[in-house]
Design an enzyme around this catalytic site. Structure first.
Site: not given
Length: 705
Positions: A375, A88, A161
Site C-alpha cells: 500500500y 478498489h 472491507n
C-alpha cells in the site's frame, strides 16, 4: 506600411433561453467577463481573449503553432488522468469525524482513545474491488471501507472491507487472486464480475478461499447502500498501552441504521437504471442532512484466549464469532461533508495499512505484513512522486517535521541550513523515545522457511459456520449466486471442482448447486487438510436479516402518482415518511408532474421510465381511477409493480390501483406485504410496517433468482 488587420468581430449579442452571450462569426457562443465575473486565464496567469477558437492563418486556414493558449490547454488535457488503482479503482469518499466514547488507556496509549467525547477529523473511501473506475456500483463484490483518521499523533489508516475475512492467507498470493478476478487478459472481459473461468479456476484450486466465497456469494456482496453495511479491519492488530503491555484487537464498524442488501435480480436492474446508485445514495443523504453513522466496536483478547482456538488468530481467512467474544463499542464515525473536488480528495487519497499511531501495532498476520509494503509502494506509480503526503488530503493535520526533501512536485520545502541529523546547530526536529512509535517487543524465533503453519489449515469449518448462520432466504441466495456464477464458467471440470468443495462445507448446499448446474453425478468431496468441524454453533451476528433495521429510517419510498391522485392521502404519506426520518420520491408518467385531486400541481422527482421500483425500498401506487386505465397499458408501470412484488418489497396502494395490480399479474397473490391505503391512519401504519423492508415469505412463490 501595411495596414494593421482588425480582429474578428465577436460581439454580436445573442440569447440562449436564460443565458446572455455574444455570437462569433461562425455562430459559436462567447460568454464575456463583465462586472465582478472572474477573467479566464492561462495556467501562467495570462488573461484569455477567446476560448472558443484556436489561432489560424485566415478564417479557414491551418492552426498556428504559436497559439500558446491552445497548446497549454490541450497539453494539460492530454495528461489529466493518473493511473487508476489496481484494486478498489471505483470509490466514493466522504469527510466526517470520529468521536471517542470512553478512555481506553488501560489497553492503548493511542491519543485518540484517551478522552471521551473528543472528535477527530476523518475521511472515508468506499469502493468496489474488482471493477475499473468506470464500472457500475452494484457489482457482486467486496466493498472497501477505508478510514483515514487525522489524529494528533499522525494519520491512522484502518484500511478495511465490508467482509471480515479475505480470499488468501499470504500476501504473496495477492497478485494471483486479483489477476484471476480481473477481465481475462486475452479478451478484456468480463468487467467487474467474478463469473468467469479464471476466477473460479483460481478459487477451486485455493481451498483457503472457501470461507470468503461464502461471504461473497451472500447478500453481503450486494449491499443496498454504503450506509447500510458493516466494515471490518480484517486482520488482528495490537493495542499497546503506556506500560508496553499488548492486547490483541479486531476492529468492526457497525452501521446505526442497520444492515441491508438487495437481491441479485434487483442489483442487475439497478445497474442498468442507475450505475451510480451507491454514489447517488450517499450524496443525497449528506446533502439532506441525514448523516450516516457507524459505531466502532473492538474485540479485545490476550494470548491465552487466542491459544484456546483451533484456528490461528493470525489467519485472515478466520473470524472470532461475536457470540464467543462480544464486541465493545468504543467510538462513533459520523460522515457529514462531501469533498469539494472528487479528484483532489477521493481519487488522490492514499490509504496505507502501515499508518498507525503510537499505541496501535501490527500482528504477524502474513497478509497484513505484505499489505504494509504494497500500500506504500503503489502510491509512487499512481500519484507520481514520494511527495504524495504533501497533497492536502494525505497530509497530517497535526504538526509534523522531518528531513525528507526534494522530489517531483515538492510543495513543502524546508528552509535553513540543516537537512540531516544528528547535527551541531541546535536545530530540530529530534527523535523522542517517549512520544515516538515503539514497536511491541514480541519474541520471535525459528529458522527461515517458506512454510505455512498447520494452524492455518482448516479451510471449511468457518465456511460451514457462516452458511448455517444464515436464515433460509439468505441460504437460498447463496445457493442461487453460486449456481449463477458457476453457470458462466465454460470449463466443466472447474464447476465440478467447486461442487466438491461445497460438499465439504454443507452437503445439502453442494448437492443443490450441483443439481442446478446439471451434474449427472456428484463428485467426491474435495480432499481436506483438516476435516470440517460439525460442532460450531450458528452465529446470528453473521446474518443480515437477523441484524437488519427495525424502522424505515434512512430508506426511500417511491410513490407512483398520476393526475387525480388522492391529495390528502399523498400529504399523509409524506408526513409519515418525514416523521420516520426517511426519504421519498414522486414518480409520474411525465417529469413535469401531476395535478392531485385537491387541485395542487406537484412536480415529480422522476418520470416513470427513469424511476423503476428497484431504486426504492418500498413503493406506493396512487393513480386515479381515470388515469389507471391508461397506466395499465404502459409496460414500465406494470414492471414497476411486478418487480417490487418479485423483490419481496412492501407495496401500498390506493383502491384505484387494483386494475394495475391485475395487469401486473399479482392481484391473486396479494399478501401481508401488499397493503391498501385509505387514510392518514393507514399511511402511518404502512410506514411502521415497512420498517421490516422485505416480505421474505413471498420469495418461494415468485421463484426469482
Amino acid at each position: 506600411m501595411a495596414k494593421k488587420p482588425s480582429a474578428p468581430n465577436n460581439t454580436k449579442p445573442a440569447t440562449i433561453h436564460d443565458q446572455k452571450a455574444t455570437r462569433g462569426n461562425g455562430g459559436e457562443l462567447h460568454q464575456i467577463a463583465e462586472g465582478d465575473t472572474p477573467v479566464l486565464t492561462t495556467a501562467q496567469g495570462g488573461p484569455v481573449a477567446d476560448d472558443q477558437n484556436s489561432l489560424r492563418a485566415g478564417e479557414r486556414g491551418p492552426t498556428l503553432i504559436e497559439d500558446f493558449h491552445f497548446r497549454e490547454k490541450i497539453f494539460h488535457f492530454d495528461h489529466e488522468r493518473i493511473p487508476e488503482r489496481v484494486v478498489h479503482a471505483r470509490g466514493y469518499g466522504v469527510h466526517g469525524f470520529f468521536e471517542t466514547y470512553e478512555s481506553l488507556a488501560a489497553y492503548t496509549r493511542a491519543d485518540l482513545f484517551q478522552r471521551p467525547g473528543e472528535r477527530t477529523p476523518a475521511f472515508v473511501r468506499f469502493s468496489t474491488v474488482a471493477g475499473s473506475k468506470g464500472s457500475f456500483d452494484l457489482a457482486r463484490d467486496v466493498r472497501g471501507f477505508a478510514v483515514k483518521i487525522y489524529t494528533k499523533e499522525g494519520n491512522w489508516d484502518l484500511v478495511g472491507n465490508n467482509i471480515p475475512v479475505f480470499f488468501i492467507q499470504d500476501a504473496i498470493k495477492f497478485p494471483d487472486v486479483i489477476h484471476s478476478v480481473k477481465p481475462e487478459p486475452d479478451r478484456e472481459f468480463p468487467q467487474a464480475q467474478s463469473a468467469h473461468d479464471n476466477f473460479w479456476d483460481f478459487i477451486s484450486l485455493t481451498p483457503e478461499s472457501m470461507h470468503m466465497i461464502m461471504w461473497v456469494m451472500s447478500d453481503r456482496a450486494i449491499p443496498r447502500s454504503f450506509r447500510f453495511m458493516e466494515g471490518f479491519g480484517v486482520h488482528t492488530f495490537r493495542f499497546v498501552n503506556a506500560k508496553d503491555e499488548s492486547t490483541f484487537v479486531k476492529f468492526h464498524w457497525k452501521p446505526k441504521l442497520g444492515l441491508q442488501s438487495v437481491v441479485w435480480n434487483e442489483a442487475v436492474k439497478i445497474n442498468g437504471a442507475d450505475p451510480d446508485f451507491h454514489r447517488r445514495d450517499m450524496w443525497q443523504a449528506i446533502q439532506s442532512g441525514n448523516f450516516p453513522e457507524w459505531d466502532l466496536h473492538v474485540q479485545l483478547f490476550d494470548q491465552d484466549f487466542a491459544d484456546k482456538f483451533d484456528f490461528d488468530i493470525l489467519d485472515p481467512t478466520k473470524i472470532i464469532p461475536e457470540e464467543v467474544l462480544p464486541t465493545k463499542p468504543v467510538g462513533r464515525l459520523v460522515l457529514d461533508r462531501m469533498p469539494e473536488n472528487f479528484f483532489a480528495e477521493t481519487e488522490q487519497v492514499a490509504f496505507m495499512t502501515q499508518n498507525v499511531p503510537p499505541g496501535i501495532d501490527f500482528s504477524d498476520d502474513p497478509l497484513l505484513q505484505g499489505r504494509n509494503f504494497s500500500y506504500l509502494d503503489t502510491q509512487l506509480k499512481r500519484l507520481g512522486s514520494p511527495n504524495f503526503t504533501h497533497l492536502p488530503i494525505n497530509a497530517p493535520k497535526c504538526p509534523f517535521q522531518h528531513f525528507q526533501q526534494d522530489g517531483h512536485m515538492a510543495m513543502r520545502n524546508p528552509v535553513g541550513r540543516v537537512n540531516y541529523q544528528p547535527n551541531s546547530w541546535g536545530e530540530g526536529p529530534r527523535e523522542s523515545p517517549m512520544k515516538g512509535f515503539r514497536h511491541f517487543p514480541s519474541e520471535e524465533q525459528g529458522p527461515k522457511l517458506r512454510i505455512r503453519a498447520e494452524s492455518f489449515a482448516d479451510h471449511y469449518s468457518q465456511a460451514r459456520q457462516f452458511f448455517i448462520s444464515q436464515t433460509p432466504p439468505e441460504q437460498r441466495h447463496i445457493a442461487d449466486a453460486l449456481t449463477f456464477e458457476l453457470s458462466k464458467v465454460e470449463t466443466p471440470v472447474i464447476r465440478e471442482r467447486m461442487v466438491a468443495h461445497l460438499l465439504n462445507i454443507d452437503e445439502t448446499l453442494g448437492k443443490k448447486v450441483g443439481h442446478a448446474l446439471g451434474l449427472e453425478t456428484m463428485p467426491k468431496p474435495a480432499d481436506a487438510a483438516v476435516a470440517t468441524r460439525q460442532d460450531l454453533d450458528p452465529s446470528p451476528a453473521l446474518s443480515i436479516i437477523q441484524r437488519g433495521p427495525k424502522r424505515f429510517e434512512g430508506r426511500k419510498l417511491g410513490i407512483l402518482a398520476t393526475d387525480g391522485a388522492d391529495g390528502a392521502l399523498l400529504d399523509a404519506l409524506i408526513a409519515a415518511v418525514e416523521k420516520e426520518k426517511a426519504a421519498f420520491e414522486l414518480i409520474a408518467p411525465k417529469v413535469g408532474g401531476f395535478t392531485a385531486s385537491d387541485g395542487k400541481r406537484i412536480a415529480a422527482h422522476q418520470m416513470l421510465d427513469g424511476g423503476p421500483s428497484v431504486l426504492y425500498d418500498a413503493v406506493v401506487l396512487l393513480p386515479s381511477a381515470e388515469a389507471v386505465t391508461d397506466l395499465i397499458d404502459v409496460a414500465t408501470a406494470r414492471d414497476f409493480v411486478a418487480d417490487a412484488f418479485a423483490h419481496c418489497k412492501y407495496i401500498g396502494y390506493a383502491g384505484a390501483a387494483v386494475p394495475l395490480l391485475e395487469r401486473a399479474g399479482i392481484a391473486e397473490l396479494l399478501d401481508e406485504g401488499t397493503i391498501e391505503l385509505t387514510d392518514a391512519a393507514s399511511a402511518a401504519a404502512f410506514l411502521t410496517e415497512i420498517g421490516k423492508l422485505r416480505v421474505w415469505g413471498r420469495e418461494p412463490s415468485v421463484k426469482l433468482k
